[in-house]
Design an enzyme around this catalytic site. Sequence first.
Site, PDB file in Angstrom:
ATOM      1  N   LYS A  26     -16.480  32.315  66.032  1.00 57.16           N
ATOM      2  CA  LYS A  26     -15.478  33.365  65.800  1.00 57.16           C
ATOM      3  C   LYS A  26     -14.114  32.861  66.248  1.00 57.16           C
ATOM      4  O   LYS A  26     -14.006  31.948  67.096  1.00 57.16           O
ATOM      5  CB  LYS A  26     -15.847  34.654  66.546  1.00 57.16           C
ATOM      6  CG  LYS A  26     -16.071  34.524  68.063  1.00 57.16           C
ATOM      7  CD  LYS A  26     -14.838  34.593  68.913  1.00 57.16           C
ATOM      8  CE  LYS A  26     -15.124  34.478  70.406  1.00 57.16           C
ATOM      9  NZ  LYS A  26     -13.935  34.280  71.241  1.00 57.16           N
ATOM     10  N   ASP A 159     -19.414  38.501  73.539  1.00 59.45           N
ATOM     11  CA  ASP A 159     -19.114  38.172  72.132  1.00 59.45           C
ATOM     12  C   ASP A 159     -20.341  38.243  71.233  1.00 59.45           C
ATOM     13  O   ASP A 159     -20.230  38.070  70.024  1.00 59.45           O
ATOM     14  CB  ASP A 159     -18.587  36.724  72.029  1.00 59.45           C
ATOM     15  CG  ASP A 159     -17.284  36.517  72.756  1.00 59.45           C
ATOM     16  OD1 ASP A 159     -16.544  37.508  72.944  1.00 59.45           O
ATOM     17  OD2 ASP A 159     -16.999  35.375  73.139  1.00 59.45           O
TER      18      ASP A 159
END
Length: 305
Positions: A26, A159
């Site tokens: 990401k 995350d």
Amino acid sequence: MTCGSACGPPLSEDSRRQIVVSSPSKLNLFLEVLARRDDGFHELETIMVRTSFCDTLRLSPRDDGRLVLRFSDATADTFRNSVPLDQTNLILRAAEALRNRTGFSEGADLVLHKVIPPQAGLGGGSGNAAAALLGLRRLLGLSITDEELHEIAAGLGSDLNFLLSGERAAVCRGRGEIVSPLKLRGRYFFVATRPDQGNETNRIFSSLRVPPQPVSCAPLVQLLERGEAAGADQLFFNRLTDAASLHNTAMRSMMQEIQRCSRQRVWMSGSGSTVFVRCQSYTAANQMRRFLQQLLRRDAWVLQV
Ligand code: C5P
């Protein structure tokens, strides 16, 4: 065979009952810190996008009930020296948490092909753990819902939930685990690189001063949903950049040098030490990648979103 999954990246299965799960990275296009919490974590508002830069996790059954993690033969030595394969690896922590939750007794070999650097702010380890949860559910036919997988993920790191969700982009709040999907329009091309030294997330957060007036991500969300990439990047933001630059002077110099030589704005992802620029097209991104590799004499990657 590609099998549909309600959440997470695509899985494929071959005839020897292997599951291959893509484990994406990401980037944080926006990261604001809203408050310090009593549990030591920070309340965040962050925009994460899933990129084309992926590790791969291959899972197959084992008869002895053990969960055994190793690297693929093609994984580079740099990762073998910096990523542990013992019980501290998030893949095995995720697998054990899934075992505790569902009580499965079967074993599995987990073979990780690693290309995403650790301590980079790219969510590599989190993506690996999300891939392990999805892959084991599929390999062992576990009856556990997406919601239950998300509960396990939230207990392992901040995350994981975004990368487990399989969403292309989302606003993430709480510690990062509350994921609200965002309808990103258009394609984005980034080039990312990093210094040798990674950043320890807890060190960066602990040296941060929480801003009295946090910046809102709402204007950026609007532009991203309208597909206005050029205007959007004016609003990219990362509150952790100054704190991380104090800890990692090589990263700070690298950001300055890229900005000076390429005349591009440079941002940091997560708590660093990856830094990135946005390019107009895939071709421009490849040119930028070559330019940065020559300038910095180190690897750079094109990340597509
Ligand atoms: O959740 P994760 O393992 O990524 O967090 C690593 C460390 O970063 C935490 O132990 C904490 O010190 C810090 N952190 C934080 N607030 C967050 C996320 C992480 O303070 N929202």
